[in-house]
Design a protein around this motif. Structure first.
Motif, PDB file in Angstrom:
ATOM      1  N   UNK A 109       9.435  48.543 -55.321  1.00  0.00           N
ATOM      2  CA  UNK A 109      10.328  49.841 -54.584  1.00  0.00           C
ATOM      3  C   UNK A 109      11.012  50.720 -55.429  1.00  0.00           C
ATOM      4  N   UNK A 110      10.958  50.792 -56.792  1.00  0.00           N
ATOM      5  CA  UNK A 110      11.897  52.111 -57.957  1.00  0.00           C
ATOM      6  C   UNK A 110      10.718  52.796 -58.403  1.00  0.00           C
ATOM      7  N   UNK A 111       8.638  52.647 -57.454  1.00  0.00           N
ATOM      8  CA  UNK A 111       8.029  53.347 -58.024  1.00  0.00           C
ATOM      9  C   UNK A 111       7.807  54.388 -57.024  1.00  0.00           C
ATOM     10  N   UNK A 112       8.136  55.915 -56.894  1.00  0.00           N
ATOM     11  CA  UNK A 112       7.913  56.795 -56.026  1.00  0.00           C
ATOM     12  C   UNK A 112       6.339  56.886 -55.233  1.00  0.00           C
ATOM     13  N   UNK A 113       5.564  57.421 -56.479  1.00  0.00           N
ATOM     14  CA  UNK A 113       4.110  57.813 -55.829  1.00  0.00           C
ATOM     15  C   UNK A 113       3.271  56.172 -56.505  1.00  0.00           C
ATOM     16  N   UNK A 114       1.843  56.186 -55.854  1.00  0.00           N
ATOM     17  CA  UNK A 114       1.100  55.188 -55.598  1.00  0.00           C
ATOM     18  C   UNK A 114      -0.253  55.584 -55.850  1.00  0.00           C
ATOM     19  N   UNK A 115      -1.080  55.101 -56.764  1.00  0.00           N
ATOM     20  CA  UNK A 115      -2.792  55.722 -56.037  1.00  0.00           C
ATOM     21  C   UNK A 115      -3.112  55.005 -54.741  1.00  0.00           C
ATOM     22  N   UNK A 116      -4.086  54.978 -54.786  1.00  0.00           N
ATOM     23  CA  UNK A 116      -4.676  54.471 -53.872  1.00  0.00           C
ATOM     24  C   UNK A 116      -5.246  53.072 -54.005  1.00  0.00           C
ATOM     25  N   UNK A 117      -5.383  52.333 -55.111  1.00  0.00           N
ATOM     26  CA  UNK A 117      -6.275  51.608 -55.618  1.00  0.00           C
ATOM     27  C   UNK A 117      -7.465  51.415 -55.862  1.00  0.00           C
ATOM     28  N   UNK A 118      -8.158  50.463 -56.300  1.00  0.00           N
ATOM     29  CA  UNK A 118      -9.709  49.864 -57.067  1.00  0.00           C
ATOM     30  C   UNK A 118      -9.391  48.634 -57.193  1.00  0.00           C
ATOM     31  N   UNK A 119     -10.604  48.643 -55.998  1.00  0.00           N
ATOM     32  CA  UNK A 119     -10.599  47.269 -55.802  1.00  0.00           C
ATOM     33  C   UNK A 119     -12.022  46.090 -57.442  1.00  0.00           C
ATOM     34  N   UNK A 120     -10.681  45.184 -57.819  1.00  0.00           N
ATOM     35  CA  UNK A 120     -11.218  44.394 -58.583  1.00  0.00           C
ATOM     36  C   UNK A 120     -11.883  42.695 -58.597  1.00  0.00           C
ATOM     37  N   UNK A 121     -13.397  42.619 -58.647  1.00  0.00           N
ATOM     38  CA  UNK A 121     -13.415  41.352 -58.168  1.00  0.00           C
ATOM     39  C   UNK A 121     -14.452  40.468 -59.171  1.00  0.00           C
ATOM     40  N   UNK A 122     -13.114  39.489 -59.366  1.00  0.00           N
ATOM     41  CA  UNK A 122     -14.070  38.153 -60.557  1.00  0.00           C
ATOM     42  C   UNK A 122     -15.396  37.182 -60.224  1.00  0.00           C
ATOM     43  N   UNK A 123     -16.040  37.140 -60.869  1.00  0.00           N
ATOM     44  CA  UNK A 123     -16.954  36.260 -60.429  1.00  0.00           C
ATOM     45  C   UNK A 123     -17.290  35.273 -61.035  1.00  0.00           C
TER      46      UNK A 123
END
Length: 124
Positions: A109-123
């Motif tokens: 809640x203390x962050x004003x700006x966000x990216x859209x995210x990147x998927x990380x998959x650990x196999x």
């Protein structure tokens, strides 16, 4: 207004390494403290790591301490997350976030700006 774009996600084997980057556009990137968060399916977004303005202070969630490193390059307007010794339970979408403040924060809640995210998959 700050726009954040994450990159570097993908598939990694358990025990392997991956480096995420977050590119920021907009004025005064160096005025922002930055953070990385992650979110799995059906789970709340959780804190991973944060770095203060000018990089003087960093903080990590306990489970990644000693394995992950957050850094920033104010000349390139980027913040990076080096992730080593990956674990399968760390398969998540990773988000970059920015807050117009000096100090680090672990609270979404203390962050004003966000990216859209990147998927990380650990196999396994």
């Amino acid at each position: 207004q700050v726009q954040l774009v994450e990159s570097g996600g993908g598939l990694v084997q358990a025990g392997g390494s991956l480096r995420l980057s977050c590119a920021a556009s907009g004025p005064n990137f160096s005025d922002f403290a930055m953070g990385w968060f992650r979110q799995g399916p059906g789970k709340e977004r959780e804190f991973v790591a944060a770095i203060s303005r000018r990089g003087a202070e960093t903080t990590y969630t306990d489970s990644v301490q000693g394995r992950f490193t957050i850094t920033r390059d104010d000349g390139k307007n980027t913040v990076n997350l080096q992730m080593n010794s990956r674990r399968t339970e760390e398969t998540n979408i990773y988000y970059c976030a920015a807050r117009n403040a000096y100090d680090v924060s672990r609270k979404t809640g203390e962050y004003e700006y966000w990216g859209h995210g990147t998927q990380v998959t650990v196999a396994s």
